[in-house]
Design a protein around this motif. Structure first.
Motif, mmCIF file in Angstrom:
data_model
loop_
_atom_site.group_PDB
_atom_site.id
_atom_site.type_symbol
_atom_site.label_atom_id
_atom_site.label_comp_id
_atom_site.label_asym_id
_atom_site.label_seq_id
_atom_site.Cartn_x
_atom_site.Cartn_y
_atom_site.Cartn_z
ATOM 1 N N LEU A 424 12.635 0.561 2.082
ATOM 2 C CA LEU A 424 11.530 1.266 2.709
ATOM 3 C C LEU A 424 10.664 0.261 3.472
ATOM 4 O O LEU A 424 10.593 -0.920 3.105
ATOM 5 N N MET A 425 9.977 0.748 4.488
ATOM 6 C CA MET A 425 9.105 -0.104 5.282
ATOM 7 C C MET A 425 8.004 0.764 5.890
ATOM 8 O O MET A 425 8.263 1.885 6.328
ATOM 9 N N VAL A 426 6.786 0.246 5.915
ATOM 10 C CA VAL A 426 5.682 0.946 6.562
ATOM 11 C C VAL A 426 5.407 0.312 7.911
ATOM 12 O O VAL A 426 5.326 -0.913 8.032
ATOM 13 N N LEU A 431 6.228 5.928 7.382
ATOM 14 C CA LEU A 431 7.055 5.376 6.309
ATOM 15 C C LEU A 431 8.495 5.468 6.773
ATOM 16 O O LEU A 431 9.037 6.566 6.982
ATOM 17 N N HIS A 450 3.744 1.479 -4.040
ATOM 18 C CA HIS A 450 3.652 0.252 -3.245
ATOM 19 C C HIS A 450 3.468 0.591 -1.766
ATOM 20 O O HIS A 450 2.515 0.130 -1.123
ATOM 21 N N GLU A 451 4.370 1.405 -1.218
ATOM 22 C CA GLU A 451 4.374 1.663 0.221
ATOM 23 C C GLU A 451 3.296 2.668 0.644
ATOM 24 O O GLU A 451 2.600 2.456 1.641
ATOM 25 N N HIS A 455 -0.006 0.407 1.240
ATOM 26 C CA HIS A 455 0.124 0.129 2.673
ATOM 27 C C HIS A 455 -0.386 1.287 3.541
ATOM 28 O O HIS A 455 -1.164 1.066 4.479
ATOM 29 N N GLU A 482 0.326 -7.408 0.019
ATOM 30 C CA GLU A 482 1.554 -7.348 -0.769
ATOM 31 C C GLU A 482 1.278 -7.617 -2.246
ATOM 32 O O GLU A 482 1.947 -7.054 -3.120
ATOM 33 N N ALA A 485 0.161 -4.401 -3.529
ATOM 34 C CA ALA A 485 1.285 -3.460 -3.589
ATOM 35 C C ALA A 485 2.175 -3.732 -4.797
ATOM 36 O O ALA A 485 2.621 -2.799 -5.477
#
Length: 632
Positions: A424-426, A431, A450-451, A455, A482, A485
């Motif tokens: 996963l990445m924001v 997302l 976390h994401e 974020h 981070e 997160a």
């Protein structure tokens, strides 16, 4: 008590209409911003029992002018005859309202004088302070002297002298002809080269910040002595509104920041194919990663970036924040333009820093103490308790929906992508979920905390602040972001041995990369020394070597350790939810919040309401080692 040598302020019986309008604004709690000829201005962002004054006398670009203009209430005019009627009228209204009123007269000496010739490096510089005989003004003068004498202004140590008010014609005239309590400050122009008059920008910036802060302490001492306001800290007397120049610069900076997606630019689009080729070569051949074509014209964006003007901010704190961000964006643009070249590693080192010895020791200690629990992580595909991208996306929609119901401005989007490695990445308000994503179902909630819970939440809270800088992130924010997160995973009950080992392994792999070890060598270290499975080791090394060698992944453990240290010393979490900030900006965020420039977070992380959240937070405040965060 007023000095017998000074007359009481007399209200003028007739004022120009523009001055009457200003007085009406003050009586009705409205802000004032009136420009005069020759660059003068009266600015009052809210009624306060003081006014900083600078008499320009035909001089331009003095630091004294910037110090005066940094205050929430200031007057800058060309000569004293222009100042007097404004001070009398404005000061009269404010004195009537607060029961007290102070003038702070700010100016510079004509030149820098060498106070002593026996200084080991550079001699001290002079700051002169005088005040009227009123007890409150005397207290204010002492507070200013103590505040200005706290420390050096980069190479030059301030030497504070108290002088008689009558020795300065301007200060004496202002005191006598207005009758208001007054403090005068004069300082040596150490930011100018003695011969050429050239400016030392960094020295000037530090000098302005030093004396401005000392001035706020003087105002606070006056307020405390006269009981004219209730006050928690001197910083609360700073500006509660930013000028249009800040809004314009903020928009321009955000346009540059939004012109490129840094992480997408350096993330391979062929991870699966690269893994297959690497495996076919029996792990002995460096993988070839492919990247998206850059959609940003780096030089054009840099021109835009450095065309942003900060010289009219009138606020040293905001000026410093935007200058820092400008430098970070410049470095990020340089980094992506150097993708797949030898320069990439060094730009990354400059952006994220080296792997400190203490950080490396902490990472190796985690790996050593968890070695017996090592799980290669490569069998997740065959595990019946595995969640795929669709299941992760469904859980993400549910969590985003919960946040949206609490705050309609939480309008995050979810994208399933084919061009990302598993995970996963924001990116901004999106997302991004790779279609290759597979993860243990027990880890889904923690990773979404976390994401989404950190974020995305700080993005939308930052968006609500009125300045886009707080959503795109203050310079250096990523480490603490981070760290928060990773901490959220613990708070949500999802920190596992495998996850902690992964975060620690990123540090040792990053250190190996920065030392010059090739991809194959780091991969072998992860498999042979730290017992990671081939797939897990490959993906871990890919993150470290992407783009040509990215030092980012060491920040997760570094940020976590910084956060745990912050909590152990009694630090609060709430300021971190206001936007994307670094640990070094914690005091700045508190100041901006006290000044009313920042709002409380519009929404707080859901993981803080977990049944065990308070007990876990208490444990962290008592002193927590990352190994203690593992939830069995």
């Amino acid at each position: 008590m007023t000095s017998p040598h000074r007359k009481q302020p007399q209200a003028a019986s007739h004022h120009p209409q523009w001055l009457e309008d200003i007085l009406d604004c003050l009586r009705t709690d409205k802000s004032v911003r009136k420009d005069f000829d020759n660059g003068g201005r009266l600015h009052i962002d809210r009624p306060l029992p003081f006014l900083s004054v600078h008499i320009a006398k035909g001089r331009e670009d003095l630091a004294a002018r910037d110090i005066a203009a940094a205050n929430a209430s200031y007057l800058i005019v060309e000569d004293i005859s222009e100042a007097l009627p404004i001070i009398l009228a404005v000061g009269g209204v404010l004195r009537d309202r607060f029961g007290a009123f102070l003038l702070l007269d700010i100016d510079e000496f004509d030149h820098d004088t060498l106070i002593t010739d026996d200084a080991p490096y550079l001699p001290p510089f002079e700051i002169g302070i005088a005040s009227t005989c009123d007890p409150a003004a005397q207290k204010a003068g002492s507070a200013l002297a103590e505040g200005a004498d706290v420390g050096e202004v980069k190479f030059r140590t301030p030497h504070v002298n108290r002088f008689d008010l009558e020795a300065d014609a301007q200060a004496a005239a202002l005191a006598v002809q207005t009758g208001f309590p007054l403090v005068a400050v004069r300082f040596a122009p150490i930011y100018q080269a003695p011969e050429s008059g050239n400016i030392y920008p960094d020295l000037r910036e530090r000098l302005v910040a030093n004396i401005f802060d000392a001035g706020l302490k003087a105002f606070a001492a006056f307020v405390g002595t006269t009981q004219s306001l209730k006050l928690t800290t001197h910083r609360a007397l700073g500006r509660k509104a930013f000028v249009d120049a800040v809004s314009r610069a903020d928009r321009s900076m955000d346009e540059v920041a939004s012109s490129f997606d840094f992480l997408l630019a350096v993330t391979p689009i062929n991870t699966d194919a690269a893994w297959k080729a690497f495996k076919a070569a029996k792990f002995k051949q460096e993988p070839q990663f492919l990247y998206r074509p850059l959609s940003v014209q780096v030089e054009a964006e840099k021109r835009k970036l450095f065309s942003v003007a900060f010289d009219r901010f009138e606020d040293p704190v905001l000026y410093h924040l935007y200058r820092e961000k400008q430098q970070e964006l410049d470095l990020q643009l340089s980094l992506i333009s150097a993708r797949e070249t030898s320069r990439f590693v060094e730009y990354g080192r400059a952006l994220y820093g080296p792997v400190e010895l203490s950080l490396h020791r902490a990472a190796t200690d985690i790996l050593a103490k968890t070695a017996s629990f090592a799980d290669d992580g490569d069998d997740v595909e065959d595990d019946p308790q595995t969640a795929d991208c669709e299941e992760v996306a469904g859980a993400a929609r549910a969590m985003i929906g919960d946040y949206h119901r609490q705050y309609p401005g939480f309008a995050a989007e979810i994208e399933l992508r084919d061009d990302l490695p598993s995970g996963l990445m924001v990116s901004g308000e999106r997302l991004l979920i790779s279609r290759q994503t597979l993860m243990p179902k027990a880890r889904v909630h923690a990773l979404l905390s976390h994401e989404i819970g950190v974020h995305l939440l700080t993005y939308f809270n930052g968006s609500a602040q009125g300045l886009r800088l707080f959503r795109s992130g203050l310079a250096g924010y990523e480490g603490m972001q981070e760290g928060l997160a990773v901490f959220s995973e613990y708070m949500a009950g999802g920190m596992t041995v495998g996850r902690l080992r992964l975060i620690a392994a990123r540090v040792v792999a990053c250190a190996a990369m920065l030392e010059g070890r090739p991809f194959t060598g780091t991969y072998a270290m992860l498999v042979d020394e730290h017992r990671f499975g081939p797939v897990a080791a490959f993906h871990l090394a890919m993150r470290i070597y992407r783009g040509g060698g990215l030092a980012k992944d060491a920040i997760y453990l570094r940020g976590l350790l910084e956060l745990l240290g912050h909590l152990k010393t009694g630090g609060a979490l709430d300021p971190f939810w206001m936007g994307k900030i670094s640990a070094s900006h914690f005091r700045v965020m508190q100041e901006l919040s006290l000044r009313g420039l920042l709002k409380a977070p519009v929404i707080r992380p859901a993981f803080l309401t977990h049944p065990q959240a308070q007990a876990r937070l208490d444990k962290a405040r008592a002193g927590l080692n990352p190994l203690d965060m593992i939830i069995s």
